[in-house]
Scaffold this motif. Structure first.
Motif, PDB file in Angstrom:
ATOM      1  N   UNK A 139      -1.331  -3.630   4.542  1.00 17.87           N
ATOM      2  CA  UNK A 139      -1.750  -2.570   3.627  1.00 17.87           C
ATOM      3  C   UNK A 139      -2.162  -1.318   4.395  1.00 17.87           C
ATOM      4  N   UNK A 140      -1.684  -0.163   3.903  1.00 16.53           N
ATOM      5  CA  UNK A 140      -2.148   1.125   4.422  1.00 16.53           C
ATOM      6  C   UNK A 140      -2.671   1.970   3.271  1.00 16.53           C
ATOM      7  N   UNK A 141      -3.852   2.519   3.476  1.00 13.89           N
ATOM      8  CA  UNK A 141      -4.537   3.313   2.456  1.00 13.89           C
ATOM      9  C   UNK A 141      -4.104   4.772   2.532  1.00 13.89           C
ATOM     10  N   UNK A 142      -4.310   5.491   1.421  1.00 10.45           N
ATOM     11  CA  UNK A 142      -4.095   6.941   1.376  1.00 10.45           C
ATOM     12  C   UNK A 142      -5.430   7.635   1.590  1.00 10.45           C
ATOM     13  N   UNK A 143      -5.462   8.574   2.545  1.00 13.17           N
ATOM     14  CA  UNK A 143      -6.659   9.347   2.835  1.00 13.17           C
ATOM     15  C   UNK A 143      -6.313  10.823   2.853  1.00 13.17           C
ATOM     16  N   UNK A 144      -7.349  11.663   2.818  1.00 14.56           N
ATOM     17  CA  UNK A 144      -7.139  13.110   2.887  1.00 14.56           C
ATOM     18  C   UNK A 144      -8.251  13.757   3.695  1.00 14.56           C
ATOM     19  N   UNK A 199       0.802  -1.207   0.000  1.00 14.30           N
ATOM     20  CA  UNK A 199       0.000   0.000   0.000  1.00 14.30           C
ATOM     21  C   UNK A 199       0.837   1.260   0.000  1.00 14.30           C
ATOM     22  N   UNK A 200       0.320   2.313   0.672  1.00 13.40           N
ATOM     23  CA  UNK A 200       0.868   3.661   0.503  1.00 13.40           C
ATOM     24  C   UNK A 200       1.104   4.316   1.866  1.00 13.40           C
ATOM     25  N   UNK A 201       1.912   3.637   2.659  1.00 13.45           N
ATOM     26  CA  UNK A 201       2.264   4.160   3.981  1.00 13.45           C
ATOM     27  C   UNK A 201       3.190   5.356   3.870  1.00 13.45           C
ATOM     28  N   UNK A 202       3.176   6.201   4.905  1.00 19.34           N
ATOM     29  CA  UNK A 202       4.040   7.390   4.971  1.00 19.34           C
ATOM     30  C   UNK A 202       3.917   8.225   3.699  1.00 19.34           C
ATOM     31  N   UNK A 203       2.703   8.588   3.305  1.00 21.20           N
ATOM     32  CA  UNK A 203       2.507   9.227   1.996  1.00 21.20           C
ATOM     33  C   UNK A 203       2.972  10.679   1.989  1.00 21.20           C
ATOM     34  N   UNK A 204       3.789  11.024   1.022  1.00 20.13           N
ATOM     35  CA  UNK A 204       4.211  12.408   0.816  1.00 20.13           C
ATOM     36  C   UNK A 204       3.625  12.887  -0.501  1.00 20.13           C
ATOM     37  N   UNK A 205       2.770  13.893  -0.440  1.00 23.58           N
ATOM     38  CA  UNK A 205       2.078  14.407  -1.618  1.00 23.58           C
ATOM     39  C   UNK A 205       2.641  15.780  -1.963  1.00 23.58           C
ATOM     40  N   UNK A 206       3.015  15.941  -3.223  1.00 27.27           N
ATOM     41  CA  UNK A 206       3.537  17.203  -3.740  1.00 27.27           C
ATOM     42  C   UNK A 206       2.629  17.678  -4.863  1.00 27.27           C
ATOM     43  N   UNK A 207       2.224  18.944  -4.827  1.00 25.84           N
ATOM     44  CA  UNK A 207       1.476  19.515  -5.944  1.00 25.84           C
ATOM     45  C   UNK A 207       2.436  20.250  -6.869  1.00 25.84           C
ATOM     46  N   UNK A 208       2.436  19.880  -8.122  1.00 22.61           N
ATOM     47  CA  UNK A 208       3.243  20.564  -9.132  1.00 22.61           C
ATOM     48  C   UNK A 208       2.337  21.488  -9.934  1.00 22.61           C
TER      49      UNK A 208
END
Length: 444
Positions: A426-431, A85-94
């Motif tokens: 598994x780790x999910x991505x949430x916002x 899954x998507x643990x420790x998610x780092x999101x960048x907006x370009x």
């Protein structure tokens, strides 16, 4: 091996281990097929039934609150090569879209990269370090490697990626790679940027364009073994530290297996000491008070203080400037024995440091926030976590912040499906949307 009223005899059978546990005149036999967390959880369930020790992750302190303001974005693996899954998610907006990088643990392909234009549909773009292309200084292989917490930041005319990996010695270190594009290819420094049991790096670039590195000193991986060793040599401390018979038995068993635990790989030591960690967190204040009065426990008390440090990065990303500053420590009850996963964002002319606290694979994990007038603090924390486990999602953690489609700040984080917490699960991505004010930050 003996401690208190436990005697443990061990026989290795390849990857498997057979244990004969004797206490109170009875002996029970167990078999660990391998050293994964699920095997230790099953073993500790049986041990609790047989000897009255603490069962794994018994934590009923958290309310079954609603996750109404949380929105899941990715709830399944989007590539067959992404295993956990998507643990420790780092999101960048370009300028064009959003880029996500995430933890890969010991998977052959390190750090999945995904992109999205609308935060709804995500496309797998590849990996930072595909199989066979990991930096030469990093350990690789199943049950050997640990590739954690990558993060991409624009610095000057290029992109920098910081991440955690194990050196071949087994020690955790922070690496840095550079690229002209957030999709790569990435060129690593060829050596760790920072060594010595450090994880969860974050780059914050101030208004002048100066980059700062934030990271966690991973002392929480040290104290459980130290404590088990002291309890082994001084079993009389068990009754002073722990009030319940369940936790006393748990501590005595941990003391009995401490020599074996010391010889295991780092993550397996954590799995083996997990019930002791749970017992300590259940009596956190008392444990620290008792240990503070013990001359031979000073190192344990110090290791229970997990600091977040920060320091200026050189303009080429190859070194650190000046001296590190401790910007945050675990000093609130809900944080337990650690804080980690720092992320700084500037909002309303102030600096907001989001972080995770407590044990990552239990429902006690959550997300906190502090605010300061300078990137290096001092930070004033909000007293309660901003996010904690709900009936829908468990153990929210490792936050990042990026503008949403309308420019409103959004928090991105991972969480488990309830009852499925653990390493290599598994780790999910949430916002969730954020609202900042003079009074603090809240979900909107």
């Amino acid at each position: 091996m003996r401690a208190g009223h436990f005697q443990v005899d061990l026989v290795a059978e390849g990857e498997a281990t057979r244990l004969a546990v004797t206490a109170e005149g009875k002996t029970r036999h167990y078999r660990l097929p391998a050293g994964e967390q699920k095997h230790y959880r099953e073993f500790y369930k049986r041990l609790a039934d047989d000897f009255g020790t603490r069962a794994p992750h018994s934590d009923g302190r958290l309310p079954a609150a609603s996750a109404a303001k949380w929105r899941p974005l990715i709830s399944e693996n989007l590539s067959p090569d992404t295993l956990y899954g998507y643990a420790d998610p780092a999101v960048l907006r370009t300028e064009d879209d959003y880029v996500l990088v995430a933890t890969s643990n010991d998977a052959p392909d390190a750090f999945p990269i995904l992109r999205s234009r609308d935060l709804e549909k995500w496309e797998h773009q590849g990996f930072v370090f595909p199989n066979g292309e990991a930096p030469g200084w990093a350990a690789v292989g199943r049950n050997v490697a640990d590739f954690w917490a990558p993060e991409i930041a624009p610095v000057g005319e290029e992109y920098w990626l910081v991440y955690t990996a194990r050196e071949k010695s087994g020690a955790l270190a922070i690496g840095l790679a550079r690229s002209g594009s957030p999709s790569g290819p990435w060129k690593d420094l060829g050596r760790p940027l920072l060594s010595g049991g450090v994880i969860d790096s974050h780059i914050f670039v101030d208004q002048a364009g100066d980059p700062y590195l934030f990271w966690k000193q991973d002392l929480n991986g040290v104290w459980p073994g130290l404590l088990a060793g002291v309890l082994r040599s001084r079993p009389e401390l068990i009754d002073r530290i722990f009030a319940s018979e369940e936790d006393r038995r748990t501590a005595a068993f941990a003391a009995a297996v401490e020599p074996w635990a010391t010889a295991r790989r780092p993550m397996e030591r954590f799995f083996l000491m997990q019930p002791l960690i749970d017992a300590v967190l259940g009596s956190w204040g008392k444990v620290r008070r008792v240990l503070a009065d013990c001359e031979d426990a000073a190192a344990i008390v110090e290791a229970m203080r997990t600091p977040i440090r920060a320091q200026r990065l050189a303009s080429d990303g190859a070194s650190l400037l000046g001296e590190p500053t401790i910007v945050l420590c675990n000093d609130l009850d809900w944080e337990g024995h650690l804080i980690e996963g720092p992320w700084v964002t500037r909002q309303n002319s102030r600096y907001w440091l989001f972080y995770a606290g407590n044990d990552f694979c239990t429902p006690a994990y959550g997300i906190g926030v502090g605010v300061a007038d300078h990137p290096l603090g001092p930070y004033v924390k909000q007293p309660e976590p901003l996010l904690r486990s709900t009936r829908d999602w468990s153990a929210p953690g490792h936050p990042s912040v990026a503008p949403g489609l309308d420019g409103t700040p959004q928090l991105f984080f991972h969480a488990y499906f309830p009852g499925r917490e653990g390493y290599n699960e598994f780790r999910a991505l949430l916002t969730a949307r954020l609202r900042f004010s003079d009074a603090g930050v809240e979900l909107s």
